[in-house]
Design a protein around this motif. Sequence first.
Motif, short mmCIF file in Angstrom:
data_model
loop_
_atom_site.label_atom_id
_atom_site.label_comp_id
_atom_site.label_asym_id
_atom_site.label_seq_id
_atom_site.Cartn_x
_atom_site.Cartn_y
_atom_site.Cartn_z
N ARG B 586 10.86 10.79 2.01
CA ARG B 586 9.58 11.46 2.01
C ARG B 586 9.45 12.76 1.57
O ARG B 586 8.65 13.58 1.20
CB ARG B 586 8.63 11.34 3.14
CG ARG B 586 8.73 9.89 4.10
CD ARG B 586 7.81 9.96 5.00
NE ARG B 586 6.58 10.57 5.00
CZ ARG B 586 5.51 10.65 5.88
NH1 ARG B 586 5.84 9.97 7.30
NH2 ARG B 586 4.49 10.68 5.78
N ALA B 587 10.84 13.57 1.70
CA ALA B 587 10.88 14.76 1.29
C ALA B 587 10.66 14.83 -0.39
O ALA B 587 10.36 15.74 -0.88
CB ALA B 587 12.39 15.46 1.49
N ALA B 588 11.14 13.78 -1.11
CA ALA B 588 10.94 13.71 -2.38
C ALA B 588 9.45 13.13 -3.11
O ALA B 588 9.08 12.98 -4.03
CB ALA B 588 12.07 12.94 -3.17
N SER B 589 8.52 13.21 -1.94
CA SER B 589 7.35 12.43 -2.27
C SER B 589 6.43 13.81 -2.75
O SER B 589 6.56 14.59 -2.07
CB SER B 589 6.64 12.06 -0.89
OG SER B 589 5.30 11.41 -1.10
N ARG B 590 5.66 13.55 -3.81
CA ARG B 590 5.01 14.84 -4.35
C ARG B 590 3.48 14.31 -4.88
O ARG B 590 3.18 14.13 -6.03
CB ARG B 590 5.74 15.27 -5.66
CG ARG B 590 7.33 15.67 -5.50
CD ARG B 590 7.74 16.29 -6.48
NE ARG B 590 9.17 16.55 -6.09
CZ ARG B 590 10.34 15.79 -6.59
NH1 ARG B 590 9.88 14.51 -7.28
NH2 ARG B 590 11.50 16.02 -6.21
N ILE B 591 2.79 14.10 -3.85
CA ILE B 591 1.40 13.83 -4.06
C ILE B 591 0.25 14.83 -3.47
O ILE B 591 0.22 14.87 -2.31
CB ILE B 591 1.10 12.49 -3.60
CG1 ILE B 591 1.99 11.25 -4.24
CG2 ILE B 591 -0.22 12.08 -3.66
CD1 ILE B 591 1.91 9.66 -3.56
N SER B 592 -0.09 15.37 -4.39
CA SER B 592 -1.24 16.44 -3.83
C SER B 592 -2.53 15.87 -3.85
O SER B 592 -2.97 15.23 -4.81
CB SER B 592 -1.27 17.49 -4.83
OG SER B 592 -0.11 18.35 -4.74
N ASP B 593 -3.21 15.84 -2.87
CA ASP B 593 -4.29 15.27 -2.71
C ASP B 593 -5.83 16.30 -2.51
O ASP B 593 -7.02 16.05 -2.23
CB ASP B 593 -4.52 14.44 -1.15
CG ASP B 593 -4.03 14.90 -0.04
OD1 ASP B 593 -4.37 16.12 0.08
OD2 ASP B 593 -3.95 14.34 0.67
N GLY B 594 -5.39 17.34 -2.42
CA GLY B 594 -6.28 18.66 -2.46
C GLY B 594 -6.94 18.88 -0.98
O GLY B 594 -7.77 19.73 -0.72
N LYS B 595 -6.35 18.03 -0.08
CA LYS B 595 -6.66 18.59 1.38
C LYS B 595 -5.69 18.67 1.99
O LYS B 595 -5.02 19.88 1.82
CB LYS B 595 -7.54 17.04 1.75
CG LYS B 595 -8.57 16.65 1.19
CD LYS B 595 -9.18 15.22 1.84
CE LYS B 595 -9.84 14.38 0.67
NZ LYS B 595 -9.77 13.11 0.86
N MET B 596 -5.03 17.86 2.97
CA MET B 596 -3.82 18.52 3.72
C MET B 596 -2.66 17.97 3.10
O MET B 596 -1.27 18.56 3.66
CB MET B 596 -3.91 17.63 5.16
CG MET B 596 -4.93 18.30 6.13
SD MET B 596 -4.78 20.01 6.63
CE MET B 596 -3.52 19.91 7.71
N ASN B 597 -2.67 17.46 1.89
CA ASN B 597 -1.51 17.02 1.22
C ASN B 597 -0.24 16.54 2.14
O ASN B 597 0.98 16.86 2.03
CB ASN B 597 -0.82 18.23 0.47
CG ASN B 597 -1.93 18.93 -0.52
OD1 ASN B 597 -2.48 18.27 -1.47
ND2 ASN B 597 -2.42 19.87 -0.06
N LEU B 598 -0.54 15.40 3.01
CA LEU B 598 0.37 14.98 3.87
C LEU B 598 1.44 14.11 2.99
O LEU B 598 2.58 13.77 3.81
CB LEU B 598 -0.42 14.17 4.89
CG LEU B 598 -1.32 14.93 6.05
CD1 LEU B 598 -2.06 14.05 6.64
CD2 LEU B 598 -0.46 15.72 6.81
#
Lengths: 188, 880
Positions: B586-598
């Motif tokens: 999960r440290a390598a997960s790179r998804i920005s959602d424009g909200k909390m970016n969980l």
Amino acid sequence: MHEPANRSVRALPMLSNLMEIGSRVQPFSKESREKAPRIRDAKVVHSVCPYCAVGCGLNVYVKNGKVIDIEGNPDSFINHGTLCPKGSATFQYTVNASRTTQVLYRAPYSDHWEVKSSEWALDQIAQRVKKTRDETFVERLDDGRVINQTQGIASLGGATLDIEENYLIKKLFNAGLGIVSIENQARI
Amino acid sequence: MPGLGTTLGRGGATSFPQDLVNSDCILIMGSNMAEAHPVGFANVMKAKDRGAKIIHVDPHFSRTSAVSNLYVSTRAGSDIVFLGAIIHYLLENQVYFHDYVVNYTNAPMLIREDFQDTEDLNGLFSGFDPASGTYSNQESWDYQRDEYDKPLTDPTLQNPQCVLQIMKRHFARYTPELVESECGVSREEWLQVVQALVENSGRERTSTLCYAVGWTQQSKGVQIIRAGSIMQLLLGNMGRPGGGVLALRGHASIQGSTDVPTLYDLLAGYMPQPAEMLSTKPESQHEPTSTTWGARQDKHVHKNTQQTLQEYIDVTGQKLGWWSNVPSYIISLLKAWYGDAATADNDWGYHWIPKITGDHSHINTSYAMLDGKVKGYFLLGQNPAAGSTNARMQRKALAQLDWMVVGDLYEVESAAFWYKGTNGEKVDPATLKTEVFFMPAAASTEKEGTFTNTQRLLQWRDKAIDPPGDARSDLWLIYQLGKRLKKLYADSTAPRDQGLLNLTWDYEMEEPQPDSHLTDEPDAQLVLKEVNGYYVTQTNSDGQVTQYDLHNAPHVPTFTALKTDGSTACGSWIYSGVYPEPGRNRAASRISDGKMNLDWGFAWPANRRILYNRASADPAGKPWSERKKHIWWDAEQHKWVGNDIPDFPPDKAPDYRPAPDSTGMDAIAGTDPFFMKPDGRAWLYAPTGLKDGPLPAHYEAIESPVQNALYKQQSNPAAKYHRDRKDNVLIELGDPNYPFVITTYRLTEHHVSGPMTRWMPWLNALQPSLFAEISPELAQERNIVDKGWMVLRTPRGEIEARAMVTRRLRPLRIRGRIVHQIGLPFHWGFQGKSTGSITNDLTHSVLEPNVSIEEAKAFLCDIRPGRLSSSEHNVGRKEH
């Protein structure tokens, strides 16, 4: 994992659109047509800025086995592609002729460095660690309490290292060798 | 770390820089955020665009000040006067957030009758032992307790022994008049700060506090952080969007190296290192109260022995709250370290862990080195010869070593001290014995691994290319060294060597990395898997037990899966969940959602982004306001829901009340957001856990131009002074030879003592040399001209710098007299492409009592025009 597209490359078709502004297509030389950013066809590797702790995302561009540029990652919610002066200079931190890339050894009282192999240095360091540890290890205090420690060896560093590296330092030095003074920049 | 940890439960920033856009007011104090954390500061600017009020309180006018709505110039070292007066104002005028304070903090708890405050003892709390210079008896600081050891309370807050009433008395003398006379801040300016905070806190609005090393590098740093946190708790800003305390860390993974950690007094995830203090008397061992929840005394002064794992758990664990889980965390750590050799029969190998016997922190170790007690030293990415305080002493200490290993990209000062000195000083290698191994290190782009940033966010870096030449990762260095040491000790049967021989040490890469010529690099993902935790054994429904090793083991999903029976291994429980299953780092997960970016990285613990976020809802579980909602109780689903991962047991209802005799997490009510604390509440008053008092009190810096106006006690009574050291001569109060206050700071273009910047022409062109900032008044007084040379002097050393005569430093009027302050960056040394004097040759090595951090942000010096006589630059170069 989600791999964002290379934006700089995607922006290219804009150039030919520009050439059509006006009543007719403008002359477009072969040279202009073939012009491309140098990061075209480069592999994009995702990294993180090594300086302050904000954690800006970096895009590292690799071509022919060489890093050719480092930019801010526009997809990172932390920096949205921006970088400060230090972060922008990460390229020069890594690709720099002043880097020391050989193992150097200075003998006691010597006035010069000697170039050595990694294997030789690791063997020597391991022997120094063993000798010092064996000479300074304390199993018990005078009142009989077990402490199993050595204060003869110390370690400093970690805040610019990876957590995996910190973990192995603590594991080997503390859990394995009994070194107690294991410290890093967080103390400073 | 103890500042936030003791107050709130965890030693980490409570929010994240991107949440600053939700703030209505941002107070930046002890930090020049615009220059030291520029990209994080962009969020402050966004907040300002949205109408937030930005306030900067600092001795030095910087780019942060320039873009703030309000800049307040203050005297270095007077922070607790400034903050204490705010706390006094909030209590006296009853403008604190009553419902928040009475329900979520320990304001109603009753303190023992025999507690004595600084009001009673003229600057000391009860329990101080002048002979040792420590609070050796802290029992009187504790709560009054019932038969189940739970604190007595007065929810009306009227009982004179309740925390709120004690605070009212304690802070009564922190007045606006004192702010004026001690901080040099007019009461009107101070009042503007208070009013901005009050107007922008409460149900509808929130304020954030940002700090950095301007606070931590003081002899009372932990108590300054405590004062800031108390202010935020009284205002009701903790655990809420746009609120909290944002500790701005200064290195890519300084939070990570504290979490894992590479610190002498901690094991993984903030469990203390086992200790057997030399001062412990054997006859006082085995006190019967050791398992009570009040027994977690100051971790450096254990009253009990920790010879067995049970004794360790008794001393370090808690009966109530989250720390009741210590047994599963420590046993899983021992399984990760010693593998199959750790069994219930041998106490899981606990006796192999070395016990600390005193303060083995960095500076104390340097003094031990100076005394010849330390023979070997590893310096990995650290440069004490220029970067640590009292750097001249540091260089002397390095010269007493038999051998040292330096791992770095460049030949830093700490690798070159044996042939080169500062400002042209001659060094004779023939007189220096230290054997030096320089191991060239890989850059961050040349290895894969994880950084933990300022918001507790773990971010994985992919590897771009192999490092050049013989440069290698530090992971490789430690791994290969460990393999060799295991071989050297292979035949030993000595008990002292069995820990090393039993250490699990197999991180071999299963498949070579593509495009890499390196064949013996360890697998960082495997190390991360061990840190995350894995199943050592699993039992299926038929009762069949399967044994695993690190390579083939199933991952543990999160820390709640960790066990006390030896079936799980985990290198750092707070990181558990970062790698919950194969192929899902999960440290390598790179998804920005424009909200909390969980799904961008993984924040410890359990990916929670705002800590203590249960406090974003009222006691009944409803958001304090629609505008500031974050998580809330959904009665239909019977769980906490909202924008973040709840930092609370997910199905614990707001109306849950513990039975009087309950223990562990059962003792935490549905209204207790700070469940890392045994009483579930944030600690305005710290009944245990600190070495210099349960409440912040103003003491002058160790070196100060003025007498303490508040108490007879001049400076922090519990500080570690190193007075007997001839290398650490301190300036006494009133010494006319050293009249000026000096503070140090970073520039945007360089990093700490420069190992990562002074070899880079781009950055050197932007900031080519050391300079000192002084006011026009001071320049005139000492005949120093702008851009001319000046010498700065303390009893520890002398340095030279260019003068920058500027209004950015203002003379302050302190008790009717003028006090000048000097500002000095600290990025230079004698190596690299840009050289200059070492600022840390001026600083002293007196340490803060809780964390042993140095005081580089407020000390005294003298200045004169000109250059050092030894300077090599004197020859053949003109002044210009």
